[in-house]
Design an enzyme around this catalytic site. Structure first.
Site, PDB file in Angstrom:
ATOM      1  N   ASN A  13      30.734  57.817 -31.605  1.00  0.00           N
ATOM      2  CA  ASN A  13      31.552  57.417 -30.450  1.00  0.00           C
ATOM      3  C   ASN A  13      31.267  58.412 -29.336  1.00  0.00           C
ATOM      4  O   ASN A  13      31.739  59.539 -29.374  1.00  0.00           O
ATOM      5  CB  ASN A  13      33.038  57.438 -30.840  1.00  0.00           C
ATOM      6  CG  ASN A  13      33.946  57.162 -29.643  1.00  0.00           C
ATOM      7  OD1 ASN A  13      33.476  56.707 -28.602  1.00  0.00           O
ATOM      8  ND2 ASN A  13      35.231  57.433 -29.805  1.00  0.00           N
ATOM      9  N   LYS A  15      32.242  58.324 -26.369  1.00  0.00           N
ATOM     10  CA  LYS A  15      33.353  58.431 -25.398  1.00  0.00           C
ATOM     11  C   LYS A  15      32.796  58.363 -23.969  1.00  0.00           C
ATOM     12  O   LYS A  15      31.834  57.640 -23.725  1.00  0.00           O
ATOM     13  CB  LYS A  15      34.169  59.700 -25.642  1.00  0.00           C
ATOM     14  CG  LYS A  15      34.585  59.857 -27.097  1.00  0.00           C
ATOM     15  CD  LYS A  15      35.687  60.860 -27.287  1.00  0.00           C
ATOM     16  CE  LYS A  15      35.869  61.120 -28.763  1.00  0.00           C
ATOM     17  NZ  LYS A  15      37.161  61.708 -29.080  1.00  0.00           N
ATOM     18  N   HIS A  98      41.324  52.714 -30.585  1.00  0.00           N
ATOM     19  CA  HIS A  98      41.127  54.167 -30.720  1.00  0.00           C
ATOM     20  C   HIS A  98      42.394  54.874 -30.235  1.00  0.00           C
ATOM     21  O   HIS A  98      43.051  54.421 -29.298  1.00  0.00           O
ATOM     22  CB  HIS A  98      39.913  54.588 -29.895  1.00  0.00           C
ATOM     23  CG  HIS A  98      39.485  55.991 -30.155  1.00  0.00           C
ATOM     24  ND1 HIS A  98      40.143  57.078 -29.612  1.00  0.00           N
ATOM     25  CD2 HIS A  98      38.485  56.501 -30.916  1.00  0.00           C
ATOM     26  CE1 HIS A  98      39.555  58.188 -30.028  1.00  0.00           C
ATOM     27  NE2 HIS A  98      38.551  57.867 -30.828  1.00  0.00           N
ATOM     28  N   GLU A 100      42.828  57.319 -28.427  1.00  0.00           N
ATOM     29  CA  GLU A 100      42.822  57.660 -26.995  1.00  0.00           C
ATOM     30  C   GLU A 100      43.207  56.438 -26.175  1.00  0.00           C
ATOM     31  O   GLU A 100      43.870  56.553 -25.135  1.00  0.00           O
ATOM     32  CB  GLU A 100      41.449  58.226 -26.591  1.00  0.00           C
ATOM     33  CG  GLU A 100      41.272  59.638 -27.135  1.00  0.00           C
ATOM     34  CD  GLU A 100      39.841  60.059 -27.409  1.00  0.00           C
ATOM     35  OE1 GLU A 100      38.901  59.420 -26.915  1.00  0.00           O
ATOM     36  OE2 GLU A 100      39.667  61.055 -28.141  1.00  0.00           O
ATOM     37  N   GLU A 170      41.779  57.520 -38.529  1.00  0.00           N
ATOM     38  CA  GLU A 170      41.555  58.633 -37.603  1.00  0.00           C
ATOM     39  C   GLU A 170      42.879  59.346 -37.336  1.00  0.00           C
ATOM     40  O   GLU A 170      43.610  58.969 -36.407  1.00  0.00           O
ATOM     41  CB  GLU A 170      40.982  58.101 -36.283  1.00  0.00           C
ATOM     42  CG  GLU A 170      39.606  57.490 -36.418  1.00  0.00           C
ATOM     43  CD  GLU A 170      38.758  57.786 -35.188  1.00  0.00           C
ATOM     44  OE1 GLU A 170      37.699  58.378 -35.352  1.00  0.00           O
ATOM     45  OE2 GLU A 170      39.193  57.453 -34.079  1.00  0.00           O
ATOM     46  N   GLY A 176      38.933  65.464 -32.067  1.00  0.00           N
ATOM     47  CA  GLY A 176      38.546  66.378 -30.998  1.00  0.00           C
ATOM     48  C   GLY A 176      39.182  67.756 -31.088  1.00  0.00           C
ATOM     49  O   GLY A 176      39.110  68.536 -30.144  1.00  0.00           O
ATOM     50  N   SER A 216      36.933  65.024 -36.150  1.00  0.00           N
ATOM     51  CA  SER A 216      36.190  66.291 -36.236  1.00  0.00           C
ATOM     52  C   SER A 216      35.213  66.339 -37.409  1.00  0.00           C
ATOM     53  O   SER A 216      35.043  67.392 -38.033  1.00  0.00           O
ATOM     54  CB  SER A 216      37.162  67.477 -36.288  1.00  0.00           C
ATOM     55  OG  SER A 216      37.906  67.554 -35.089  1.00  0.00           O
TER      56      SER A 216
HETATM   57  C1  PEP Z   1      36.545  59.916 -32.291  1.00  0.00           C
HETATM   58  O1  PEP Z   1      36.377  59.953 -31.085  1.00  0.00           O
HETATM   59  O2  PEP Z   1      36.765  58.838 -32.845  1.00  0.00           O
HETATM   60  C2  PEP Z   1      36.470  61.167 -33.039  1.00  0.00           C
HETATM   61  C3  PEP Z   1      36.693  61.113 -34.312  1.00  0.00           C
HETATM   62  O3  PEP Z   1      36.155  62.301 -32.330  1.00  0.00           O
HETATM   63  P1  PEP Z   1      35.785  63.741 -32.953  1.00  0.00           P
HETATM   64  O4  PEP Z   1      34.770  63.512 -34.024  1.00  0.00           O
HETATM   65  O5  PEP Z   1      35.279  64.521 -31.804  1.00  0.00           O
HETATM   66  O6  PEP Z   1      37.051  64.300 -33.533  1.00  0.00           O
END
Ligand code: PEP
Length: 259
Positions: A13, A15, A98, A100, A170, A176, A216
């Site tokens: 992803n 972003k 997601h 976000e 998630e 993040g 992460s």
């Molecule tokens: C994500 O954006 O879905 C995500 C898991 O980000 P990160 O791996 O940076 O935590």
């Protein structure tokens, strides 16, 4: 429930990162390192990069994805992108719900459900994200939140309609932040989600449903996570922006699911 019927999916992803030249360069590096990994690989890029990255990935085994979708098919919806427009741009995957989008742009479970219907209607493979916040985890609400998001997001389909759907667990506190869920924490949540899927659509559906982990994930943590029986892949944010780390994640090493 066996692992063998579920092909792992490693999805990046990106972003809101990278310009077009950087996108092309990274996509090429991922494409060229995909090799014969038995995992399915997808990269979910910004809308503006879809067509250029589609060109790079043409004929390769790396799939292209988008990061959101709108549920209407066309019309006066300034700023939105429809399912057929995504498919037309070369996308075959789309992230829906997601955290976000939920937190910053107000996506509800009802919106997730409508987006899911639109994605499936255009033969896109949806990656539906669910996950609890830190407060919810600390107040023992994790399972309640996951149950609500699964039931609300996935309601109203026949099991066969959802054959291409992927669920991404998630935990919001892990996205993040550099704090990865432990393999045991992730497995507990994934097992719970699979049970919810069985309640909604039956054991057969649940056994085939790919549930991937995001939060992460790094080159260092992927092997431990993927060693868990109910983890069927990863949704990777930060570590998908650099070819060496993403390519190592794609080639995760676990005896029973080894690349
Ligand atoms: C994500 O954006 O879905 C995500 C898991 O980000 P990160 O791996 O940076 O935590």
């Amino acid at each position: 429930m066996t692992d063998s019927i579920r092909i792992p999916l490693i999805a990046g992803n990106w972003k809101m990162h990278l310009n077009l030249a950087q996108s092309v360069e990274l996509a090429k590096a991922i494409r060229d390192a995909a090799g014969d990994s038995p995992s399915e690989i997808a990269i979910c890029v910004p809308f503006t990069a879809l067509t250029v990255v589609a060109e790079v990935l043409k004929g390769s085994r790396v799939r292209l994805g988008a990061q959101d979708i709108f549920w209407e098919s066309q019309g006066a919806f300034t700023g939105e992108i429809s399912a057929s427009q995504l498919a037309d741009s070369g996308a075959s995957y789309v992230i829906i719900g997601h955290s976000e989008r939920r937190r910053l742009f107000g996506d509800t479970d009802e919106a997730v459900n409508k987006k899911l219907r639109a994605a499936l209607g255009a033969k896109l493979n949806p990656i539906v994200c669910v996950g609890e916040t830190l407060d919810e985890r600390q107040s023992n609400q994790t399972f309640r939140v996951l149950e609500t998001q699964m039931a609300g997001g996935l309601k109203g389909f026949a099991p066969a309609d959802l054959a291409s759907a992927v669920v991404a667990y998630e935990p919001v506190w892990a996205i993040g932040t550099g704090v990865t869920a432990t393999p045991e924490q992730a497995q507990e949540a994934h097992r719970f989600l699979r049970r919810q899927a069985a309640k909604l659509y039956g054991e057969g559906f649940a056994a085939g449903l790919r549930i991937i982990y995001g939060g992460s994930v790094t080159a260092d943590s992927v092997d431990g996570l993927m060693s868990q029986p109910d983890l069927d892949g990863a949704l990777v944010g930060g570590a998908s922006l650099k070819a060496p780390s993403f390519n190592r994640i794609v080639h995760f090493q676990v005896p029973s699911k080894a690349v």
